[in-house]
Design a protein around this motif. Structure first.
Motif, PDB file in Angstrom:
ATOM      1  N   ASP A 219       0.874  -1.172   0.000  1.00  0.00           N
ATOM      2  CA  ASP A 219       0.000   0.000   0.000  1.00  0.00           C
ATOM      3  C   ASP A 219       0.914   1.224   0.000  1.00  0.00           C
ATOM      4  O   ASP A 219       1.187   1.827   1.033  1.00  0.00           O
ATOM      5  N   ALA A 221       0.688   4.277  -1.114  1.00  0.00           N
ATOM      6  CA  ALA A 221       0.156   5.581  -0.695  1.00  0.00           C
ATOM      7  C   ALA A 221       0.062   5.657   0.828  1.00  0.00           C
ATOM      8  O   ALA A 221       0.451   6.652   1.450  1.00  0.00           O
ATOM      9  N   ASP A 365      -3.049  11.730  -6.076  1.00  0.00           N
ATOM     10  CA  ASP A 365      -4.148  11.410  -6.996  1.00  0.00           C
ATOM     11  C   ASP A 365      -3.607  11.128  -8.395  1.00  0.00           C
ATOM     12  O   ASP A 365      -4.059  10.189  -9.076  1.00  0.00           O
ATOM     13  N   ARG A 368      -1.826   7.704  -8.451  1.00  0.00           N
ATOM     14  CA  ARG A 368      -2.763   6.571  -8.495  1.00  0.00           C
ATOM     15  C   ARG A 368      -3.254   6.318  -9.915  1.00  0.00           C
ATOM     16  O   ARG A 368      -3.471   5.172 -10.314  1.00  0.00           O
ATOM     17  N   GLU A 371       0.052   4.834 -12.107  1.00  0.00           N
ATOM     18  CA  GLU A 371       0.988   3.971 -11.386  1.00  0.00           C
ATOM     19  C   GLU A 371       1.851   3.134 -12.308  1.00  0.00           C
ATOM     20  O   GLU A 371       3.047   2.919 -12.041  1.00  0.00           O
TER      21      GLU A 371
END
Length: 388
Positions: A219, A221, A365, A368, A371
């Motif tokens: 994860d 982020a 943002d 994401r 990526e």
């Protein structure tokens, strides 16, 4: 209440005091003492029982309190979540309430997702009951008051603070799994035992997923957020404030023509608002923040080259001495100017002053959504490495 006083009994008592203060004198908050024949059953899942009754004498609710010195997201998912599922199928279906000295934001979210109440001693509170109608949700400290910037005293516990952790976080964010602790240790030049302990802590926080000894998911982020919680951009890096008599655009033009090495690490690199704006424009203005290497005389040399003058107030440019060489790794080029990697930019911005955290969220943002373009496959990197 000090850490030494945070016994299960004292934590349960503190939870009762907190509930009374939040609900007011008209509500009844009553601890229940276990019956004598129940005291030695060996059931340690709960450290207290409390009934809460509203002022109008409508039906009361019962809370089962479990006190813990720490609460990890992994424990919420497994141990506490399993207990909550069992209670949900009982006739009375009492509400669970977890109390701890401090509960991280990630663990709080996991508890809320499972409708488990919580109270910590810094003021983080959540309790949602249908009958009688109770909904409490308060924010306390976002950082642990017991947090140690490094290894915990007297233990081998590791945290996300410090240079070694910074290297590992950058690796986990920048490269897609699968990989093992040995891969990370070799790539970051960090002791394998230390890497393994940190990975164990990250597993507890559900920031990584593992199958046996192989990391299968990150994860990234959440990891960048967690790392940023342990740092302060302008505290952890010594910096010098400068003014640019010819303007910051002149500085940027000189950066574009600076003789950066074609390979390897640059001597100066952009971070902060200017770098964030190149990824996700959110606002104008802000200081031009430049990392320089930590060698002797690097700040003076770069100030002379860029035409900067020292400033006690109103600095337009900040020259930061990079605390670790990883800051320059996997950098990007924007208009021929080196910018820090996106993962480094997010951590710097989240831990920076003013509107920088908001700029970091805008960059996240964008990350994401793209990526596959900025995260590198680790296996592909190994396959493309030159053989000795």
């Amino acid at each position: 209440m000090s850490t030494a006083e945070s016994t299960p009994t004292n934590l349960a008592e503190q939870a009762v005091h907190t509930l009374r203060a939040l609900l007011g004198d008209s509500w009844s908050v009553t601890p229940l003492t276990p019956a004598p024949d129940k005291e030695h059953e060996g059931d340690s899942a709960f450290d207290g029982r409390v009934t809460i009754a509203p002022p109008d004498n409508s039906p009361y609710t019962e809370l089962l309190i479990t006190a813990r010195q720490s609460v990890t997201p992994r424990e919420v998912e497994t141990q506490l979540g399993a207990i909550r599922n069992i209670l949900a199928h009982t006739h009375a279906s009492p509400t669970m309430l977890v109390v701890s000295p401090w509960i991280s934001a990630r663990a709080q979210q996991e508890l809320r997702d499972r409708r488990i109440g919580y109270i910590d001693l810094t003021g983080n509170v959540f309790l949602s009951v249908t009958y009688p109608a109770i909904h409490l949700h308060l924010q306390g400290a976002s950082r642990s008051p017991r947090a140690n910037r490094g290894t915990a005293t007297g233990t081998k516990r590791v945290t996300l603070a410090g240079e070694k952790a910074g290297r590992i976080v950058r690796f986990l964010a920048d490269f897609t799994p699968p990989y093992k602790a040995t891969d990370i240790a070799n790539a970051t030049e960090v002791d394998l035992g230390w890497v393994s302990r940190l990975l164990g802590a990250l597993d507890d926080q559900r920031l990584i997923e593992r199958a046996n000894r192989t990391i299968t998911d990150v994860d990234w982020a959440g990891l960048l957020h967690a790392r940023a919680m342990t740092t302060r951009l302008l505290t952890d890096n010594n910096y010098v404030g400068m003014i640019a008599p010819a303007g910051t655009q002149s500085v940027l033009r000189k950066l574009a023509t600076f003789p950066h090495p074609p390979y390897g690490k640059p001597q100066v690199i952009v971070t902060g608002p200017y770098a964030a704006r190149a990824v996700a424009p959110l606002a104008t203005g802000g200081q031009l923040m430049l990392y320089v290497d930590n060698s002797a005389g690097s700040v003076d040399f770069m100030a002379d080259y860029l035409g900067l003058l020292p400033a006690d107030h109103g600095a337009e440019v900040l020259l930061l001495r990079a605390r670790d060489a990883v800051i320059f790794e996997r950098h990007r080029k924007v208009d021929d100017i080196p910018h820090v990697a996106l993962s480094q930019l997010v951590m710097d911005s989240l831990s920076g002053p003013g509107r920088m955290p908001a700029e970091a969220e805008a960059v996240l943002d964008r990350m994401r959504a793209t990526e596959e373009f900025w995260r590198q496959p680790w296996l592909a990197k190994l396959e493309s490495a030159p053989r000795r």
